[in-house]
Write a protein that holds these residues in place. Structure first.
Motif, PDB file in Angstrom:
ATOM      1  N   CYS A   1       0.839  -1.191   0.000  1.00 49.68           N
ATOM      2  CA  CYS A   1       0.000   0.000   0.000  1.00 49.68           C
ATOM      3  C   CYS A   1       0.889   1.261   0.000  1.00 49.68           C
ATOM      4  N   ASP A   2       0.339   2.335  -0.566  1.00 56.51           N
ATOM      5  CA  ASP A   2       1.124   3.536  -0.918  1.00 56.51           C
ATOM      6  C   ASP A   2       2.314   3.866  -0.009  1.00 56.51           C
ATOM      7  N   LYS A   3       2.034   4.200   1.252  1.00 53.62           N
ATOM      8  CA  LYS A   3       3.097   4.738   2.114  1.00 53.62           C
ATOM      9  C   LYS A   3       4.026   3.669   2.650  1.00 53.62           C
ATOM     10  N   THR A   4       3.621   2.392   2.532  1.00 52.55           N
ATOM     11  CA  THR A   4       4.487   1.356   3.093  1.00 52.55           C
ATOM     12  C   THR A   4       5.797   1.259   2.305  1.00 52.55           C
ATOM     13  N   THR A   5       5.763   1.597   1.014  1.00 47.20           N
ATOM     14  CA  THR A   5       7.016   1.516   0.246  1.00 47.20           C
ATOM     15  C   THR A   5       7.976   2.644   0.606  1.00 47.20           C
ATOM     16  N   PRO A   6       7.578   3.927   0.498  1.00 45.33           N
ATOM     17  CA  PRO A   6       8.565   4.962   0.827  1.00 45.33           C
ATOM     18  C   PRO A   6       9.017   4.909   2.284  1.00 45.33           C
ATOM     19  N   SER A   7       8.116   4.601   3.205  1.00 48.82           N
ATOM     20  CA  SER A   7       8.538   4.605   4.607  1.00 48.82           C
ATOM     21  C   SER A   7       9.592   3.535   4.855  1.00 48.82           C
ATOM     22  N   LEU A   8       9.424   2.365   4.239  1.00 51.40           N
ATOM     23  CA  LEU A   8      10.401   1.293   4.438  1.00 51.40           C
ATOM     24  C   LEU A   8      11.728   1.623   3.745  1.00 51.40           C
ATOM     25  N   VAL A   9      11.635   2.134   2.535  1.00 55.77           N
ATOM     26  CA  VAL A   9      12.884   2.443   1.816  1.00 55.77           C
ATOM     27  C   VAL A   9      13.628   3.591   2.516  1.00 55.77           C
ATOM     28  N   MET A  10      12.888   4.623   2.936  1.00 60.21           N
ATOM     29  CA  MET A  10      13.536   5.747   3.631  1.00 60.21           C
ATOM     30  C   MET A  10      14.267   5.258   4.888  1.00 60.21           C
ATOM     31  N   GLY A  11      13.562   4.457   5.696  1.00 59.84           N
ATOM     32  CA  GLY A  11      14.162   3.960   6.939  1.00 59.84           C
ATOM     33  C   GLY A  11      15.391   3.119   6.658  1.00 59.84           C
ATOM     34  N   ALA A  12      15.281   2.210   5.684  1.00 57.20           N
ATOM     35  CA  ALA A  12      16.409   1.320   5.354  1.00 57.20           C
ATOM     36  C   ALA A  12      17.591   2.126   4.841  1.00 57.20           C
ATOM     37  N   CYS A  13      17.316   3.182   4.076  1.00 62.53           N
ATOM     38  CA  CYS A  13      18.403   4.013   3.534  1.00 62.53           C
ATOM     39  C   CYS A  13      19.233   4.643   4.653  1.00 62.53           C
ATOM     40  N   SER A  14      18.592   5.007   5.728  1.00 59.06           N
ATOM     41  CA  SER A  14      19.323   5.666   6.809  1.00 59.06           C
ATOM     42  C   SER A  14      20.167   4.688   7.614  1.00 59.06           C
ATOM     43  N   VAL A  15      20.032   3.385   7.324  1.00 60.77           N
ATOM     44  CA  VAL A  15      20.902   2.373   7.953  1.00 60.77           C
ATOM     45  C   VAL A  15      21.941   1.894   6.938  1.00 60.77           C
ATOM     46  N   ASN A  16      21.446   1.621   5.710  1.00 66.15           N
ATOM     47  CA  ASN A  16      22.349   1.273   4.609  1.00 66.15           C
ATOM     48  C   ASN A  16      23.065  -0.068   4.760  1.00 66.15           C
ATOM     49  N   ILE A  17      22.282  -1.132   4.982  1.00 70.16           N
ATOM     50  CA  ILE A  17      22.826  -2.481   4.855  1.00 70.16           C
ATOM     51  C   ILE A  17      22.232  -3.079   3.569  1.00 70.16           C
ATOM     52  N   PRO A  18      22.719  -4.242   3.097  1.00 71.47           N
ATOM     53  CA  PRO A  18      22.125  -4.831   1.888  1.00 71.47           C
ATOM     54  C   PRO A  18      20.606  -4.985   2.043  1.00 71.47           C
ATOM     55  N   THR A  19      19.883  -4.513   1.045  1.00 75.56           N
ATOM     56  CA  THR A  19      18.416  -4.426   1.139  1.00 75.56           C
ATOM     57  C   THR A  19      17.791  -4.751  -0.212  1.00 75.56           C
ATOM     58  N   ILE A  20      16.707  -5.503  -0.179  1.00 74.47           N
ATOM     59  CA  ILE A  20      15.960  -5.783  -1.412  1.00 74.47           C
ATOM     60  C   ILE A  20      14.479  -5.564  -1.110  1.00 74.47           C
TER      61      ILE A  20
END
Ligand code: FES
Length: 570
Positions: free
Chosen positions: A121-140
């Protein structure tokens, strides 16, 4: 030399700390060898029965787990705040940044070497990608996939029909009962909205950024191949950990440019602008509102999908999926941009084929030469505003009209159907105080419904301007994301009934015919409204949210804190 696994900072410890980290994993019945020394892969799950678009994610997570185990990793599934577009009040966007904080801290704080983001659902993608970016481990990323196309009275329907049906009920062409029957006909399977709304746009965004395996964007949620993709993604993330392939290796400036170009080719949602800006801010890539205009202006509309066109995301998959769209615009893409499978974006779409030119047009004969998102400037939007021309009416792309101003959403609702409202089809509807701070949370009310009396006359579109957003499934000649918003005190805050406004999409301008000194006089005489939010998350939000032209992220969340945690917990 092989890099030590991050999870070894927990499970590889000796003494009391190691005991505690390991013992409570063992209480789940897990043998020591499963998580000690193997890549530990987090599955960040936005499953929730309150996010119906993501309600099938537990099953999807099982497929991811098979893949992780198959490749020699160990899966650990964890929940994060899930944002369902349909149920959350006042708007899921209010909580995007909060969810991103949950994701960031959950990943950083735990013994995770790589992470699979399950979003739909709409916001679940940007919120997850934004959060993961601020940690920066391998992510898919694994997206949940679209619903099957809705079927009602022999016609294909999707979320965009909600706006059409609603106007049809207001103008008396459809009954309330018929509209209610159509609900189940539209939402007939698992998955997110079936049109190129924000959820599908986000799924295309992650694929074009290189953050998912090819084909991720369009496989229907109910199609068994969605599970295969989930399993293959689980398998791949283990290898990404071994290769130490991190988000910042993929999210280069070139990748962001590719995402903007692909978004133009698919007629993606205007919400894409906010979310891509926020993601770029997390990885430190310079991206401005202007880039959206510059990089999409020569890209034609390739995908014939609602709301800009005719078909549905399911059709996109059968016609060749996003790789077939990308292949059409390949000469314009940064071909060497790396993706999660270790191949370039060009390698991923070289073998793609188009099976239906009604759905995926060729670049020589595009579905529409107008595409993308236009960025407007002028005295009505000093920092910019956006408009999606492919979803607008051609005859309104250059238009001058008299402003009919609604000070807030309640004012609009109270007066829009007043027979005495001084408005005609040439008027320009202006809605203030629906921006990030003003609402707060920037709801999707920008494509406000037209007055009943004009609908009855057969009017189907008018120029509408607001500091809010529009659902990706919406359409019309709608200027959105006016920045600075009314609550931030720019010129937009002092536009009045009767002011003459000119929208000129070709010239990229949005101008009020009001002299500068008059605007200044109005602003100096305007008292700043006190913010009634003094506690809790909303207070944090209104004090730290940035304006739309910066992506509406919190000022203190821009950038990254990384993956290192130096202190133990015991
Ligand atoms: Fe979830 Fe549209 S409501 S994607």
């Amino acid at each position: 030399m092989k890099k030590q696994l991050r999870s070894q900072n927990w499970f590889g410890k000796t003494g009391k700390d190691g005991f505690i980290y390991r013992a409570w994993m063992k209480n789940q019945g897990i043998p020591d060898y499963e998580f000690r020394g193997k890549p530990v892969i987090g599955i960040c799950n936005t499953w929730s029965e309150l996010t119906p678009c993501n309600a099938h994610f537990r099953e999807l997570a099982e497929s991811v787990k098979y893949g992780i185990l198959e490749a020699g990793g160990y899966p650990v599934e964890f929940p994060v705040m899930s944002l369902g577009e349909t149920l959350i009040k006042p708007t899921a966007m209010l909580y995007r940044n909060l969810a991103s904080m949950d994701v960031e801290e959950s990943i950083r704080a735990n013994p995770i070497d790589g992470v699979v983001l399950l979003c739909g659902c709409d916001k679940t993608t940007p919120s997850l990608v934004m959060g993961a970016c601020s940690v920066n481990i391998p992510t898919i990323v694994v997206s949940g996939g679209p619903m099957l196309t809705g079927k009602y009275k022999g016609k294909n329907i999707g979320t965009s029909d909600i706006w059409r049906f609603s106007e049809a009920v207001r103008s008396g062409q459809m009954t309330e009962q018929e509209m209610e029957v159509s609900e189940a006909c539209m939402a007939r399977s698992r998955g997110h909205c079936a049109v190129m709304g924000t959820a599908a746009t986000m799924a295309c965004m992650v694929e074009s950024l290189g953050l998912s395996l090819p084909e991720n964007a369009a496989i229907p949620a109910a199609d068994s191949r969605r599970k295969v993709l989930a399993q293959l993604s689980g398998k791949r993330i283990v290898k990404m950990v071994e290769e130490d392939l991190k988000l910042t290796d993929i999210l280069t400036r070139e990748a962001f440019e590719n995402a903007i170009k692909v978004n133009a080719a698919i007629g993606g949602s205007t919400n894409f602008v906010l979310h891509l800006l926020a993601i770029a801010g997390r990885v430190g890539v310079e991206l401005s509102l202007n880039d959206f205009d510059v990089h999409s202006k020569d890209i034609p509309l390739i995908a014939n999908l609602q709301p800009s066109g005719e078909h549905f995301v399911e059709d996109l998959y059968y016609a060749g999926g996003l790789p077939a769209v990308m292949k059409e615009i390949l000469p314009a893409l940064n071909k060497d941009a790396l993706t999660v499978n270790g191949r370039t974006i060009a390698e991923n779409c070289t073998d793609a084929a188009c099976y239906d030119r009604n759905v995926i047009a060729s670049s020589e004969k595009p579905f529409n030469s107008i595409s993308g998102i236009v960025v407007l400037k002028g005295n009505l939007c000093e920092e910019g505003a956006v408009l999606k021309p492919s979803a607008a009416s051609a005859h309104l792309l250059k238009h001058t009209g008299k402003a009919v101003v609604f000070e807030n959403i309640e004012d609009y609702k109270n007066r829009i159907d007043d027979p005495l409202l001084d408005i005609d089809e040439n008027s320009i509807m202006v809605l203030k105080n629906v921006g990030p701070i003003g609402y707060p949370g920037m709801p999707e009310v920008g494509n406000m419904g037209l007055p009943k009396k004009l609908l009855a006359k057969g009017v189907t579109d008018m120029v509408r301007i607001s500091d809010g957003r529009m659902s990706g499934t919406g359409f019309g000649t709608v200027v959105l994301h006016v920045s600075p918003e009314a609550a931030a005190g720019g010129n937009f805050s002092v536009i009045e009934d009767g002011d003459i406004i000119t929208l000129d999409v070709k010239q990229r301008t949005l101008q009020a015919d009001v002299p500068e000194d008059e605007l200044e006089r109005r602003k100096s005489g305007k008292e700043k409204a006190a913010m009634p939010y003094t506690r809790g998350y909303v207070s944090l939000y209104v004090n730290h949210v940035q304006q739309a032209h910066l992506g509406a992220d919190f000022d203190f969340l821009c950038g990254a804190s990384g993956s290192e945690v130096t202190r133990d917990s015991h």
